[in-house]
Design a protein around this motif. Sequence first.
Motif, PDB file in Angstrom:
ATOM      1  N   PHE A   1       0.821  -1.208   0.000  1.00 45.47           N
ATOM      2  CA  PHE A   1       0.000   0.000   0.000  1.00 45.47           C
ATOM      3  C   PHE A   1       0.860   1.266   0.000  1.00 45.47           C
ATOM      4  O   PHE A   1       1.691   1.469   0.897  1.00 45.47           O
ATOM      5  CB  PHE A   1      -0.923   0.002   1.231  1.00 45.47           C
ATOM      6  CG  PHE A   1      -1.769   1.261   1.359  1.00 45.47           C
ATOM      7  CD1 PHE A   1      -2.974   1.353   0.675  1.00 45.47           C
ATOM      8  CD2 PHE A   1      -1.355   2.330   2.132  1.00 45.47           C
ATOM      9  CE1 PHE A   1      -3.752   2.502   0.776  1.00 45.47           C
ATOM     10  CE2 PHE A   1      -2.123   3.482   2.236  1.00 45.47           C
ATOM     11  CZ  PHE A   1      -3.320   3.561   1.560  1.00 45.47           C
ATOM     12  N   GLY A   2       0.659   2.094  -1.026  1.00 42.05           N
ATOM     13  CA  GLY A   2       1.346   3.390  -1.084  1.00 42.05           C
ATOM     14  C   GLY A   2       2.817   3.299  -1.436  1.00 42.05           C
ATOM     15  O   GLY A   2       3.487   4.319  -1.531  1.00 42.05           O
ATOM     16  N   THR A   3       3.329   2.079  -1.623  1.00 41.97           N
ATOM     17  CA  THR A   3       4.736   1.930  -2.013  1.00 41.97           C
ATOM     18  C   THR A   3       4.780   1.276  -3.403  1.00 41.97           C
ATOM     19  O   THR A   3       4.776   1.982  -4.409  1.00 41.97           O
ATOM     20  CB  THR A   3       5.509   1.086  -0.973  1.00 41.97           C
ATOM     21  OG1 THR A   3       4.812  -0.161  -0.750  1.00 41.97           O
ATOM     22  CG2 THR A   3       5.630   1.827   0.344  1.00 41.97           C
ATOM     23  N   ALA A   4       4.754  -0.060  -3.439  1.00 48.08           N
ATOM     24  CA  ALA A   4       4.713  -0.716  -4.755  1.00 48.08           C
ATOM     25  C   ALA A   4       3.372  -0.506  -5.439  1.00 48.08           C
ATOM     26  O   ALA A   4       3.269  -0.583  -6.663  1.00 48.08           O
ATOM     27  CB  ALA A   4       4.990  -2.210  -4.590  1.00 48.08           C
ATOM     28  N   CYS A   5       2.329  -0.255  -4.663  1.00 45.97           N
ATOM     29  CA  CYS A   5       0.981  -0.126  -5.228  1.00 45.97           C
ATOM     30  C   CYS A   5       0.424   1.276  -4.956  1.00 45.97           C
ATOM     31  O   CYS A   5       0.236   1.654  -3.794  1.00 45.97           O
ATOM     32  CB  CYS A   5       0.067  -1.194  -4.633  1.00 45.97           C
ATOM     33  SG  CYS A   5      -1.608  -1.151  -5.302  1.00 45.97           S
TER      34      CYS A   5
ATOM     35  N   GLU B   1      -1.297   5.348  -9.527  1.00 47.96           N
ATOM     36  CA  GLU B   1      -0.567   5.478 -10.797  1.00 47.96           C
ATOM     37  C   GLU B   1      -0.009   4.131 -11.256  1.00 47.96           C
ATOM     38  O   GLU B   1       0.070   3.862 -12.452  1.00 47.96           O
ATOM     39  CB  GLU B   1       0.612   6.467 -10.653  1.00 47.96           C
ATOM     40  CG  GLU B   1       0.204   7.913 -10.476  1.00 47.96           C
ATOM     41  CD  GLU B   1      -0.359   8.189  -9.083  1.00 47.96           C
ATOM     42  OE1 GLU B   1       0.090   7.540  -8.123  1.00 47.96           O
ATOM     43  OE2 GLU B   1      -1.280   9.022  -8.964  1.00 47.96           O
ATOM     44  N   HIS B   2       0.390   3.297 -10.295  1.00 49.33           N
ATOM     45  CA  HIS B   2       0.929   1.965 -10.616  1.00 49.33           C
ATOM     46  C   HIS B   2       0.220   0.921  -9.752  1.00 49.33           C
ATOM     47  O   HIS B   2       0.797   0.355  -8.817  1.00 49.33           O
ATOM     48  CB  HIS B   2       2.445   1.932 -10.371  1.00 49.33           C
ATOM     49  CG  HIS B   2       3.197   2.925 -11.181  1.00 49.33           C
ATOM     50  ND1 HIS B   2       3.429   2.770 -12.528  1.00 49.33           N
ATOM     51  CD2 HIS B   2       3.718   4.134 -10.851  1.00 49.33           C
ATOM     52  CE1 HIS B   2       4.076   3.832 -12.994  1.00 49.33           C
ATOM     53  NE2 HIS B   2       4.253   4.660 -11.992  1.00 49.33           N
ATOM     54  N   PRO B   3      -1.046   0.641 -10.050  1.00 48.83           N
ATOM     55  CA  PRO B   3      -1.824  -0.266  -9.196  1.00 48.83           C
ATOM     56  C   PRO B   3      -1.435  -1.726  -9.399  1.00 48.83           C
ATOM     57  O   PRO B   3      -1.155  -2.152 -10.511  1.00 48.83           O
ATOM     58  CB  PRO B   3      -3.261  -0.019  -9.672  1.00 48.83           C
ATOM     59  CG  PRO B   3      -3.122   0.425 -11.096  1.00 48.83           C
ATOM     60  CD  PRO B   3      -1.816   1.160 -11.182  1.00 48.83           C
ATOM     61  N   LEU B   4      -1.408  -2.468  -8.307  1.00 48.45           N
ATOM     62  CA  LEU B   4      -1.190  -3.912  -8.396  1.00 48.45           C
ATOM     63  C   LEU B   4      -2.518  -4.660  -8.319  1.00 48.45           C
ATOM     64  O   LEU B   4      -2.596  -5.844  -8.636  1.00 48.45           O
ATOM     65  CB  LEU B   4      -0.287  -4.392  -7.256  1.00 48.45           C
ATOM     66  CG  LEU B   4       1.137  -3.838  -7.251  1.00 48.45           C
ATOM     67  CD1 LEU B   4       1.914  -4.371  -6.060  1.00 48.45           C
ATOM     68  CD2 LEU B   4       1.856  -4.190  -8.548  1.00 48.45           C
TER      69      LEU B   4
END
Length: 375
Positions: free
Chosen positions: A331-335, A338-341
């Motif tokens: 949450f809020g880092t990799a996802c 703009e770049h949703p997982l």
Amino acid sequence: MKFIDEYRDAAAAERYAQAIRRITTRPWTIMEVCGGQTHAIVRFGVDELLPREVTLVHGPGCPVCVTPVELIEKALEIAAMPGVVFCSFGDMLRVPGTARDLLSVKALGGDIRIVYSPLDALKIARETPDRQVVFFAVGFETTAPANAMAVYQASRQGVTNFSLLVSHVLVPPAMEAILSGPANLVRGFLAAGHVCAVMGYTEYEPIARKYQVPIVVTGFEPLDILQGVYMTVRQLEEGRAEVENQYTRAVSRAGNRPAQKMIGDVFEVVPRKWRGVGEIPASGLGLKPEYAAFDAEKRFGVAHRIVDESTVCISGSILRGITKPHECPAFGTACTPEHPLGATMVSTEGACAAYYRYRRVQLQDSPRPGLETTR
Ligand code: SF4
């Protein structure tokens, strides 16, 4: 409660919050099953007005979020085919499949169009008879009548180049799946007002009886939600498990019968996979055999694709009310939006998107898992 200001009146909200505090004696976990309610709760801080004992958790109430990744993959495959015009509501375009989304297919030349109604897609089909026009029919019972109407009209008008990629899901079976789960914490539900405006609420009565949970049909504004929570807590504290209707200005017990008839004429109940949750029996709608010619999965030969879910995204746990969005390590880092997982970070109704939009700064100031601020 006639105008928008009255639904958002801060003094009235505080009075409701006080009333909830007065009647609450024990911990209760209440789930809303509607992305619109989730966003209202997080945006207006409704959960922060409640006593510590009352925890709101967010259920599988966002249709975009629960669309399984294999349906997204089917959409991507069809949309990339030559001669296809793929029509969708805008919120599906950035939902990730295994490696790409509809927007990236569009960037590579796919004819993908955002429409505001399935009838717009049908109009495109009538105007371009040399192309195959597909509408991505995603949604709960709320959008099913319009999708059924599009197929009904296409059939009556002899439009043969129109089809639906159907991903319709039904709310009551999902509630039963949550209540039957071994990790279930939910003791009461706020049922989605718009779904009940179409379907009424008789379907919820056996669920309330069988699982001994109060279910309160609730609207979408902060005061609606506070009143719905108050009615749910009052039942829990009094040991009742009934279906009550907070949203009387829009919902009747029987619902919208013409809309129900249109759904029943075109669709039948089928098992459906839910993203992150798995298959739930009798939890979706599919086209009836007499409308099979309008089924895009059959027309384009993609019916039997099976795709594994992401192992990173824990949206299944969020959609079952077990985990809060900010407890996901991505949450809020990799996802991010703009770049949703996962779809719950993309959709305007997704729980992860709501926490990112309205709680991110607050959460940055509190150590993970940060339940102090979000309960
Ligand atoms: S933050 Fe992203 S990866 Fe985590 S559950 Fe939400 S959508 Fe999935």
